[in-house]
Write a protein that holds these residues in place. Structure first.
Motif, mmCIF file in Angstrom:
data_model
loop_
_atom_site.group_PDB
_atom_site.id
_atom_site.type_symbol
_atom_site.label_atom_id
_atom_site.label_comp_id
_atom_site.label_asym_id
_atom_site.label_seq_id
_atom_site.Cartn_x
_atom_site.Cartn_y
_atom_site.Cartn_z
ATOM 1 N N THR A 43 0.815 -1.209 0.000
ATOM 2 C CA THR A 43 0.000 0.000 0.000
ATOM 3 C C THR A 43 0.853 1.265 0.000
ATOM 4 O OG1 THR A 43 -0.259 -0.257 2.405
ATOM 5 C CG2 THR A 43 -2.082 -0.977 1.009
ATOM 6 N N HIS A 44 2.024 1.201 0.634
ATOM 7 C CA HIS A 44 2.966 2.324 0.520
ATOM 8 C C HIS A 44 3.375 2.508 -0.942
ATOM 9 C CE1 HIS A 44 3.990 3.594 4.630
ATOM 10 N NE2 HIS A 44 3.841 2.327 4.988
ATOM 11 N N VAL A 45 3.613 1.399 -1.635
ATOM 12 C CA VAL A 45 4.010 1.479 -3.041
ATOM 13 C C VAL A 45 2.886 2.056 -3.889
ATOM 14 C CG1 VAL A 45 4.717 0.132 -5.061
ATOM 15 C CG2 VAL A 45 5.687 -0.398 -2.814
ATOM 16 N N VAL A 46 1.652 1.610 -3.644
ATOM 17 C CA VAL A 46 0.495 2.168 -4.363
ATOM 18 C C VAL A 46 0.439 3.678 -4.178
ATOM 19 C CG1 VAL A 46 -2.035 2.280 -4.439
ATOM 20 C CG2 VAL A 46 -0.898 0.065 -4.285
ATOM 21 N N GLN A 47 0.525 4.118 -2.942
ATOM 22 C CA GLN A 47 0.435 5.543 -2.635
ATOM 23 C C GLN A 47 1.529 6.336 -3.350
ATOM 24 O OE1 GLN A 47 1.897 6.915 1.210
ATOM 25 N NE2 GLN A 47 -0.024 8.027 1.533
ATOM 26 N N GLN A 48 2.759 5.851 -3.277
ATOM 27 C CA GLN A 48 3.873 6.611 -3.840
ATOM 28 C C GLN A 48 3.864 6.602 -5.363
ATOM 29 O OE1 GLN A 48 7.723 6.240 -2.011
ATOM 30 N NE2 GLN A 48 6.842 5.593 -0.066
ATOM 31 N N ARG B 277 -7.806 -7.327 11.198
ATOM 32 C CA ARG B 277 -7.651 -6.350 12.283
ATOM 33 C C ARG B 277 -6.182 -6.039 12.561
ATOM 34 N NH1 ARG B 277 -12.251 -9.171 13.619
ATOM 35 N NH2 ARG B 277 -14.070 -7.865 14.069
ATOM 36 N N SER B 278 -5.320 -7.051 12.407
ATOM 37 C CA SER B 278 -3.903 -6.827 12.685
ATOM 38 C C SER B 278 -3.204 -6.029 11.587
ATOM 39 C CB SER B 278 -3.184 -8.169 12.879
ATOM 40 O OG SER B 278 -3.170 -8.911 11.671
ATOM 41 N N ASN B 279 -3.903 -5.781 10.452
ATOM 42 C CA ASN B 279 -3.325 -4.949 9.384
ATOM 43 C C ASN B 279 -3.470 -3.460 9.674
ATOM 44 O OD1 ASN B 279 -4.748 -7.106 6.822
ATOM 45 N ND2 ASN B 279 -2.764 -7.271 7.806
ATOM 46 N N ARG B 280 -4.352 -3.088 10.579
ATOM 47 C CA ARG B 280 -4.723 -1.673 10.703
ATOM 48 C C ARG B 280 -3.575 -0.780 11.175
ATOM 49 N NH1 ARG B 280 -10.065 -0.730 9.866
ATOM 50 N NH2 ARG B 280 -11.583 -2.372 10.278
ATOM 51 N N ASN B 281 -2.535 -1.352 11.757
ATOM 52 C CA ASN B 281 -1.424 -0.517 12.244
ATOM 53 C C ASN B 281 -0.491 -0.082 11.116
ATOM 54 O OD1 ASN B 281 -0.173 -3.118 11.819
ATOM 55 N ND2 ASN B 281 1.506 -2.455 13.133
ATOM 56 N N ARG B 282 -0.686 -0.612 9.884
ATOM 57 C CA ARG B 282 0.295 -0.317 8.843
ATOM 58 C C ARG B 282 -0.300 -0.258 7.443
ATOM 59 N NH1 ARG B 282 0.176 -5.442 10.378
ATOM 60 N NH2 ARG B 282 0.330 -7.131 8.845
ATOM 61 N N TYR B 283 -1.585 -0.482 7.303
ATOM 62 C CA TYR B 283 -2.182 -0.525 5.966
ATOM 63 C C TYR B 283 -2.561 0.889 5.529
ATOM 64 C CZ TYR B 283 -4.615 -2.501 1.963
ATOM 65 O OH TYR B 283 -4.990 -2.838 0.689
ATOM 66 N N VAL B 284 -1.773 1.462 4.623
ATOM 67 C CA VAL B 284 -2.024 2.817 4.154
ATOM 68 C C VAL B 284 -3.322 2.826 3.349
ATOM 69 C CG1 VAL B 284 -1.141 4.719 2.748
ATOM 70 C CG2 VAL B 284 0.449 3.284 4.054
ATOM 71 N N GLY B 285 -4.244 3.702 3.721
ATOM 72 C CA GLY B 285 -5.492 3.816 2.984
ATOM 73 C C GLY B 285 -6.645 3.044 3.576
ATOM 74 N N ALA B 286 -6.422 2.298 4.655
ATOM 75 C CA ALA B 286 -7.530 1.615 5.333
ATOM 76 C C ALA B 286 -8.195 2.591 6.300
ATOM 77 C CB ALA B 286 -7.021 0.386 6.075
ATOM 78 N N GLY C 47 -6.708 -0.769 -2.154
ATOM 79 C CA GLY C 47 -5.615 -0.185 -2.924
ATOM 80 C C GLY C 47 -6.125 0.636 -4.096
ATOM 81 N N ARG C 48 -7.160 0.132 -4.757
ATOM 82 C CA ARG C 48 -7.760 0.880 -5.877
ATOM 83 C C ARG C 48 -8.363 2.188 -5.379
ATOM 84 N NH1 ARG C 48 -12.114 -2.350 -9.130
ATOM 85 N NH2 ARG C 48 -12.973 -2.482 -7.032
ATOM 86 N N ARG C 49 -9.026 2.149 -4.233
ATOM 87 C CA ARG C 49 -9.605 3.366 -3.681
ATOM 88 C C ARG C 49 -8.516 4.388 -3.353
ATOM 89 N NH1 ARG C 49 -12.736 2.579 1.833
ATOM 90 N NH2 ARG C 49 -10.595 2.470 2.629
ATOM 91 N N LEU C 50 -7.418 3.910 -2.770
ATOM 92 C CA LEU C 50 -6.310 4.801 -2.415
ATOM 93 C C LEU C 50 -5.752 5.496 -3.653
ATOM 94 C CD1 LEU C 50 -4.152 5.878 -0.431
ATOM 95 C CD2 LEU C 50 -2.904 3.725 -0.791
ATOM 96 N N ALA C 51 -5.490 4.724 -4.705
ATOM 97 C CA ALA C 51 -4.946 5.314 -5.937
ATOM 98 C C ALA C 51 -5.925 6.306 -6.543
ATOM 99 C CB ALA C 51 -4.613 4.211 -6.938
ATOM 100 N N GLY C 52 -7.213 5.959 -6.525
ATOM 101 C CA GLY C 52 -8.231 6.829 -7.109
ATOM 102 C C GLY C 52 -8.403 8.132 -6.362
ATOM 103 N N LEU C 53 -8.252 8.102 -5.044
ATOM 104 C CA LEU C 53 -8.360 9.325 -4.257
ATOM 105 C C LEU C 53 -7.194 10.274 -4.553
ATOM 106 C CD1 LEU C 53 -9.503 7.833 -0.828
ATOM 107 C CD2 LEU C 53 -10.853 9.334 -2.313
ATOM 108 N N ILE C 54 -6.039 9.714 -4.870
ATOM 109 C CA ILE C 54 -4.874 10.535 -5.194
ATOM 110 C C ILE C 54 -4.961 11.076 -6.611
ATOM 111 C CG2 ILE C 54 -2.357 10.486 -5.545
ATOM 112 C CD1 ILE C 54 -2.275 8.385 -3.252
ATOM 113 N N VAL D 165 -6.714 1.449 -12.873
ATOM 114 C CA VAL D 165 -6.383 0.447 -11.858
ATOM 115 C C VAL D 165 -7.106 -0.853 -12.169
ATOM 116 C CG1 VAL D 165 -6.340 -0.135 -9.406
ATOM 117 C CG2 VAL D 165 -6.093 2.262 -10.118
ATOM 118 N N VAL D 166 -6.334 -1.909 -12.356
ATOM 119 C CA VAL D 166 -6.867 -3.256 -12.560
ATOM 120 C C VAL D 166 -6.653 -4.038 -11.273
ATOM 121 C CG1 VAL D 166 -6.633 -5.396 -13.883
ATOM 122 C CG2 VAL D 166 -6.334 -3.184 -15.022
ATOM 123 N N THR D 167 -7.681 -4.706 -10.777
ATOM 124 C CA THR D 167 -7.541 -5.492 -9.554
ATOM 125 C C THR D 167 -7.748 -6.965 -9.853
ATOM 126 O OG1 THR D 167 -9.885 -5.189 -8.956
ATOM 127 C CG2 THR D 167 -8.313 -3.589 -8.090
#
Length: 292
Positions: free
Chosen positions: A37-42, A61-70, A85-92, A98-100
């Motif tokens: 998700t860091h890569v998606v954002q950047q 639940r254990s992803n929430r401490n590091r998942y960018v865009g959640a 990830g698609r939502r994160l890219a689209g907001l930027i 974006v293909v998922t």
């Protein structure tokens, strides 16, 4: 479309032609989690034109401490990582295509989608999956940016970026893969059960998740995206291996010696469909990843 001055500060570093090259790039990201998700954002901020996101998992639940865009109210379960990830890219940047692919790497859907990419980021935990992705990228001549973050022992944490590009060698011949982990990844459930009974291997412990912190993942992702930027824009040759030691606050370069007779760099490289990556679709690992 982006506003005319959106990438002005990028262009001051690598020029309009460099920015145009970034915009033309179609990038695949395998593993859309703490690193991905860091890569998606950047990449979205950098201005890539298209992303293909591959991951079969939902947010936990254990992803929430590091998942960018959640977001705090994204349901768990029920939030596919590729959709976040698609939502994160689209907001930027809504102009990014974006293909998922909500499926395992070991699937026809994933391999078919990745064939259309120009570059691939591997943001995965398993050396077994890295082995397959390494072979795919060699077969189809896709530059591979392999990311890993780790805390192998108390007081030691960080990560690394390995770039497989041109004649640099691959993850196999540069000895960046744990061959025992690869073997276990491709072993049948019966073999693993037999080993557990004979050698007393605690299979539950093998699946134990270690530490993972957002800032450490962010550093590793930033290093990888910078090497991607270097290749695409031509601003400089890429560093092929970067080691980040978070416990020391250092980043070092390394030269990996490649084996001159590497099977994957000689017999597999450039073979495309003839490499038969699809043989892994029926592997024990593929069956396990498809299990509910």
């Amino acid at each position: 479309m982006p506003t005319p001055d959106r990438f002005d500060r990028n262009e001051r570093l690598f020029g309009k032609e460099g920015q145009q090259a970034v915009r033309r790039a179609h990038v695949g990201i395998v593993g859309v989690g703490g690193l991905g998700t860091h890569v998606v954002q950047q990449l979205a901020l950098l201005g890539v034109g298209a992303l293909t996101l591959v991951d079969h998992e939902d947010l936990s639940r254990s992803n929430r401490n590091r998942y960018v865009g959640a977001w705090h109210d994204d349901p768990v379960p029920g939030s596919p990582k590729v959709d976040l990830g698609r939502r994160l890219a689209g907001l930027i940047d809504p102009a990014i295509i974006v293909v998922t692919v909500r499926d395992s790497l070991l699937s026809s859907a994933a391999i078919s989608a990745l064939r259309s990419c120009d570059y691939v980021f591997g943001c995965i935990d398993s050396d077994g999956a890295r082995f397959v992705l390494n072979e795919f990228c060699l077969a189809y001549r896709k530059p591979l940016f392999d990311l890993a973050s780790d805390a192998p022992e108390p007081g030691y944490y960080g990560g690394r970026v390995a770039v497989v590009w041109g004649d640099s060698g691959c993850l196999h011949c540069r000895e960046l893969l744990d061959e025992e982990e690869v073997r276990r990844f491709l072993s049948t459930a019966e073999i693993l059960e037999n080993e557990a009974s004979v050698y007393g291997i605690d299979r539950a412990a093998l699946g134990e998740a270690g530490p993972s912190v957002v800032s450490v993942n962010g550093v590793v992702a930033s290093l990888a995206v910078t090497e991607f930027m270097a290749i695409v824009t031509g601003i400089r040759p890429p560093q092929l291996h970067l080691d980040y030691r978070g416990d020391r606050g250092t980043v070092g370069t390394r030269t990996d010696d490649r084996a001159p007779d590497c099977y994957y760099c000689t017999a597999i490289k450039g073979q495309g469909d003839a490499a038969r990556i699809d043989r892994y679709f029926q592997s024990p690992a593929a069956v396990r990843s498809a299990a509910p």
